[in-house]
Motif scaffolding. Structure first.
Motif, PDB file in Angstrom:
ATOM      1  N   ASP A  10      42.873  61.205  84.295  1.00  0.00           N
ATOM      2  CA  ASP A  10      42.995  61.458  82.857  1.00  0.00           C
ATOM      3  C   ASP A  10      44.281  60.827  82.329  1.00  0.00           C
ATOM      4  O   ASP A  10      45.066  60.244  83.081  1.00  0.00           O
ATOM      5  CB  ASP A  10      42.964  62.970  82.571  1.00  0.00           C
ATOM      6  CG  ASP A  10      43.994  63.732  83.388  1.00  0.00           C
ATOM      7  OD1 ASP A  10      44.992  63.117  83.833  1.00  0.00           O
ATOM      8  OD2 ASP A  10      43.800  64.945  83.603  1.00  0.00           O
ATOM      9  N   GLU A  11      44.463  60.953  81.016  1.00  0.00           N
ATOM     10  CA  GLU A  11      45.622  60.354  80.355  1.00  0.00           C
ATOM     11  C   GLU A  11      46.941  60.799  80.999  1.00  0.00           C
ATOM     12  O   GLU A  11      47.868  60.003  81.150  1.00  0.00           O
ATOM     13  CB  GLU A  11      45.583  60.753  78.872  1.00  0.00           C
ATOM     14  CG  GLU A  11      46.766  60.291  78.083  1.00  0.00           C
ATOM     15  CD  GLU A  11      46.690  60.694  76.614  1.00  0.00           C
ATOM     16  OE1 GLU A  11      45.697  61.336  76.197  1.00  0.00           O
ATOM     17  OE2 GLU A  11      47.629  60.353  75.891  1.00  0.00           O
ATOM     18  N   GLN A  12      47.010  62.087  81.380  1.00  0.00           N
ATOM     19  CA  GLN A  12      48.238  62.604  82.001  1.00  0.00           C
ATOM     20  C   GLN A  12      48.552  61.847  83.294  1.00  0.00           C
ATOM     21  O   GLN A  12      49.712  61.564  83.592  1.00  0.00           O
ATOM     22  CB  GLN A  12      48.123  64.113  82.291  1.00  0.00           C
ATOM     23  CG  GLN A  12      48.307  65.013  81.070  1.00  0.00           C
ATOM     24  CD  GLN A  12      47.156  64.905  80.068  1.00  0.00           C
ATOM     25  OE1 GLN A  12      46.005  64.642  80.442  1.00  0.00           O
ATOM     26  NE2 GLN A  12      47.445  65.082  78.790  1.00  0.00           N
ATOM     27  N   ALA A  13      47.513  61.537  84.056  1.00  0.00           N
ATOM     28  CA  ALA A  13      47.722  60.834  85.336  1.00  0.00           C
ATOM     29  C   ALA A  13      48.270  59.427  85.087  1.00  0.00           C
ATOM     30  O   ALA A  13      49.102  58.925  85.860  1.00  0.00           O
ATOM     31  CB  ALA A  13      46.417  60.776  86.119  1.00  0.00           C
ATOM     32  N   THR A  14      47.828  58.795  84.027  1.00  0.00           N
ATOM     33  CA  THR A  14      48.336  57.451  83.698  1.00  0.00           C
ATOM     34  C   THR A  14      49.819  57.532  83.315  1.00  0.00           C
ATOM     35  O   THR A  14      50.634  56.735  83.789  1.00  0.00           O
ATOM     36  CB  THR A  14      47.522  56.831  82.545  1.00  0.00           C
ATOM     37  OG1 THR A  14      46.139  56.846  82.907  1.00  0.00           O
ATOM     38  CG2 THR A  14      47.954  55.406  82.272  1.00  0.00           C
ATOM     39  N   GLY A  15      50.159  58.504  82.488  1.00  0.00           N
ATOM     40  CA  GLY A  15      51.565  58.689  82.115  1.00  0.00           C
ATOM     41  C   GLY A  15      52.420  59.038  83.322  1.00  0.00           C
ATOM     42  O   GLY A  15      53.556  58.573  83.456  1.00  0.00           O
ATOM     43  N   ALA A  16      51.846  59.839  84.225  1.00  0.00           N
ATOM     44  CA  ALA A  16      52.590  60.260  85.416  1.00  0.00           C
ATOM     45  C   ALA A  16      52.871  59.072  86.336  1.00  0.00           C
ATOM     46  O   ALA A  16      53.913  59.023  86.994  1.00  0.00           O
ATOM     47  CB  ALA A  16      51.815  61.345  86.169  1.00  0.00           C
ATOM     48  N   GLY A  35      45.055  44.659  81.612  1.00  0.00           N
ATOM     49  CA  GLY A  35      43.842  45.448  81.407  1.00  0.00           C
ATOM     50  C   GLY A  35      43.379  45.307  79.964  1.00  0.00           C
ATOM     51  O   GLY A  35      44.164  44.973  79.080  1.00  0.00           O
ATOM     52  N   ASP A  36      42.097  45.601  79.759  1.00  0.00           N
ATOM     53  CA  ASP A  36      41.507  45.436  78.433  1.00  0.00           C
ATOM     54  C   ASP A  36      42.117  46.384  77.405  1.00  0.00           C
ATOM     55  O   ASP A  36      42.832  47.317  77.762  1.00  0.00           O
ATOM     56  CB  ASP A  36      40.002  45.707  78.499  1.00  0.00           C
ATOM     57  CG  ASP A  36      39.268  44.590  79.225  1.00  0.00           C
ATOM     58  OD1 ASP A  36      39.829  43.469  79.304  1.00  0.00           O
ATOM     59  OD2 ASP A  36      38.160  44.851  79.711  1.00  0.00           O
ATOM     60  N   LEU A  37      41.762  46.173  76.159  1.00  0.00           N
ATOM     61  CA  LEU A  37      42.133  47.112  75.093  1.00  0.00           C
ATOM     62  C   LEU A  37      41.624  48.494  75.484  1.00  0.00           C
ATOM     63  O   LEU A  37      40.458  48.635  75.868  1.00  0.00           O
ATOM     64  CB  LEU A  37      41.470  46.704  73.775  1.00  0.00           C
ATOM     65  CG  LEU A  37      42.105  45.540  73.008  1.00  0.00           C
ATOM     66  CD1 LEU A  37      41.244  45.204  71.800  1.00  0.00           C
ATOM     67  CD2 LEU A  37      43.517  45.880  72.580  1.00  0.00           C
ATOM     68  N   GLY A  38      42.486  49.490  75.401  1.00  0.00           N
ATOM     69  CA  GLY A  38      42.063  50.854  75.700  1.00  0.00           C
ATOM     70  C   GLY A  38      42.118  51.218  77.174  1.00  0.00           C
ATOM     71  O   GLY A  38      41.714  52.314  77.568  1.00  0.00           O
ATOM     72  N   ALA A  39      42.629  50.306  78.017  1.00  0.00           N
ATOM     73  CA  ALA A  39      42.662  50.577  79.463  1.00  0.00           C
ATOM     74  C   ALA A  39      43.734  51.597  79.842  1.00  0.00           C
ATOM     75  O   ALA A  39      43.654  52.223  80.900  1.00  0.00           O
ATOM     76  CB  ALA A  39      42.882  49.277  80.232  1.00  0.00           C
ATOM     77  N   GLY A  40      44.770  51.732  79.009  1.00  0.00           N
ATOM     78  CA  GLY A  40      45.816  52.715  79.313  1.00  0.00           C
ATOM     79  C   GLY A  40      47.205  52.130  79.489  1.00  0.00           C
ATOM     80  O   GLY A  40      48.123  52.818  79.944  1.00  0.00           O
ATOM     81  N   LYS A  41      47.391  50.865  79.099  1.00  0.00           N
ATOM     82  CA  LYS A  41      48.678  50.203  79.286  1.00  0.00           C
ATOM     83  C   LYS A  41      49.802  50.904  78.520  1.00  0.00           C
ATOM     84  O   LYS A  41      50.881  51.161  79.059  1.00  0.00           O
ATOM     85  CB  LYS A  41      48.590  48.730  78.831  1.00  0.00           C
ATOM     86  CG  LYS A  41      47.520  47.929  79.562  1.00  0.00           C
ATOM     87  CD  LYS A  41      47.412  46.486  79.070  1.00  0.00           C
ATOM     88  CE  LYS A  41      46.957  46.310  77.644  1.00  0.00           C
ATOM     89  NZ  LYS A  41      45.584  46.823  77.376  1.00  0.00           N
ATOM     90  N   SER A  42      49.543  51.219  77.254  1.00  0.00           N
ATOM     91  CA  SER A  42      50.586  51.879  76.449  1.00  0.00           C
ATOM     92  C   SER A  42      50.843  53.299  76.938  1.00  0.00           C
ATOM     93  O   SER A  42      51.975  53.791  76.863  1.00  0.00           O
ATOM     94  CB  SER A  42      50.189  51.908  74.970  1.00  0.00           C
ATOM     95  OG  SER A  42      50.163  50.597  74.438  1.00  0.00           O
ATOM     96  N   THR A  43      49.801  53.945  77.432  1.00  0.00           N
ATOM     97  CA  THR A  43      49.960  55.300  77.964  1.00  0.00           C
ATOM     98  C   THR A  43      50.911  55.284  79.160  1.00  0.00           C
ATOM     99  O   THR A  43      51.807  56.133  79.281  1.00  0.00           O
ATOM    100  CB  THR A  43      48.589  55.868  78.397  1.00  0.00           C
ATOM    101  OG1 THR A  43      47.697  55.804  77.277  1.00  0.00           O
ATOM    102  CG2 THR A  43      48.710  57.290  78.887  1.00  0.00           C
ATOM    103  N   PRO A  56      60.202  60.826  73.925  1.00  0.00           N
ATOM    104  CA  PRO A  56      58.955  61.428  74.379  1.00  0.00           C
ATOM    105  C   PRO A  56      57.686  60.716  73.914  1.00  0.00           C
ATOM    106  O   PRO A  56      56.685  60.731  74.618  1.00  0.00           O
ATOM    107  CB  PRO A  56      59.003  62.846  73.796  1.00  0.00           C
ATOM    108  CG  PRO A  56      59.901  62.735  72.606  1.00  0.00           C
ATOM    109  CD  PRO A  56      60.876  61.626  72.882  1.00  0.00           C
ATOM    110  N   ASP A  57      57.705  60.107  72.750  1.00  0.00           N
ATOM    111  CA  ASP A  57      56.469  59.544  72.200  1.00  0.00           C
ATOM    112  C   ASP A  57      56.659  58.117  71.745  1.00  0.00           C
ATOM    113  O   ASP A  57      56.480  57.798  70.569  1.00  0.00           O
ATOM    114  CB  ASP A  57      55.972  60.404  71.026  1.00  0.00           C
ATOM    115  CG  ASP A  57      55.357  61.696  71.532  1.00  0.00           C
ATOM    116  OD1 ASP A  57      54.445  61.600  72.367  1.00  0.00           O
ATOM    117  OD2 ASP A  57      55.800  62.774  71.109  1.00  0.00           O
ATOM    118  N   ALA A  58      57.007  57.264  72.690  1.00  0.00           N
ATOM    119  CA  ALA A  58      57.270  55.869  72.344  1.00  0.00           C
ATOM    120  C   ALA A  58      56.067  55.272  71.624  1.00  0.00           C
ATOM    121  O   ALA A  58      54.939  55.393  72.092  1.00  0.00           O
ATOM    122  CB  ALA A  58      57.569  55.075  73.616  1.00  0.00           C
ATOM    123  N   PRO A  59      56.290  54.629  70.484  1.00  0.00           N
ATOM    124  CA  PRO A  59      55.178  54.012  69.768  1.00  0.00           C
ATOM    125  C   PRO A  59      54.683  52.766  70.497  1.00  0.00           C
ATOM    126  O   PRO A  59      55.440  52.110  71.190  1.00  0.00           O
ATOM    127  CB  PRO A  59      55.798  53.632  68.420  1.00  0.00           C
ATOM    128  CG  PRO A  59      57.245  53.430  68.708  1.00  0.00           C
ATOM    129  CD  PRO A  59      57.589  54.396  69.815  1.00  0.00           C
TER     130      PRO A  59
END
Ligand code: ADP
Ligand code: MG
Length: 152
Positions: A10-16, A35-43, A56-59
């Motif tokens: 999940d998203e948390q795992a990507t951030g972790a 990775g493609d758009l939406g793959a989780g790079k920014s996360t 905490p919430d880098a744009p």
């Protein structure tokens, strides 16, 4: 070479994963986020930036193309080159300064292939159903560093 493949539920795992990388990264390193758009790079970048800078919430630099932060003892540069029109435009964004001692995170590094020095760590993210898979690739020196991060 492929150093590690990880399932990110999940998203948390990507951030972790980003946060786990933070302690072993330093000025002068390049982290390619592929990775493609939406793959989780920014996360992933957000988790890393939070761990390293306390923001905490880098744009996402979707429109600005670059955001900079103060790291522990180096600057952190977060590029998103999806909208870069020509590779050489990246110099106007400060890439040279970033590479000169900063920690450089780059989404869409493919946009400037050939302009980046060797030695980067690559995290390639792929959509896998509702989750993601991350593949970490880099040369030999990254092995012990990922071990130190508890990743490889
Ligand atoms: N491991 C994951 N599993 C499911 N969804 C994820 C995962 N990691 C990130 N996401 C979600 O994917 C979406 C796109 O993420 P983002 O980081 O903006 O992608 P990118 O920067 O690659 O375009 C967000 O809604 C985010 O919450
Ligand atoms: Mg992004």
């Amino acid at each position: 070479m492929l150093l590690r493949a990880l399932d990110l539920a999940d998203e948390q795992a990507t951030g972790a994963l980003g946060a786990a990388l933070a302690p072993v990264l330093r000025g002068g390193d390049i982290l390619r986020l592929e990775g493609d758009l939406g793959a989780g790079k920014s996360t992933l970048a957000r988790g890393l930036i939070a761990a390293l800078t306390g923001v905490p919430d880098a744009p996402s630099p979707t429109f600005t193309l670059v955001e900079t932060y103060d790291g522990p003892d180096f600057a952190l540069w977060h590029f998103d080159l999806y909208r870069l029109e020509a590779p050489e435009d990246v110099w106007e964004l400060g890439l040279e300064e970033a590479l000169d001692g900063g920690l450089t995170l780059i989404e869409w590094p493919e946009r400037i292939e050939g302009l980046l020095p060797d030695g980067a760590l690559t995290v390639r993210l792929e959509v896998a159903g509702a989750a993601r898979v991350a593949r970490l690739e880099g040369d030999a020196p990254w092995k012990p560093r990922l071990s130190a991060a508890g990743i490889a």
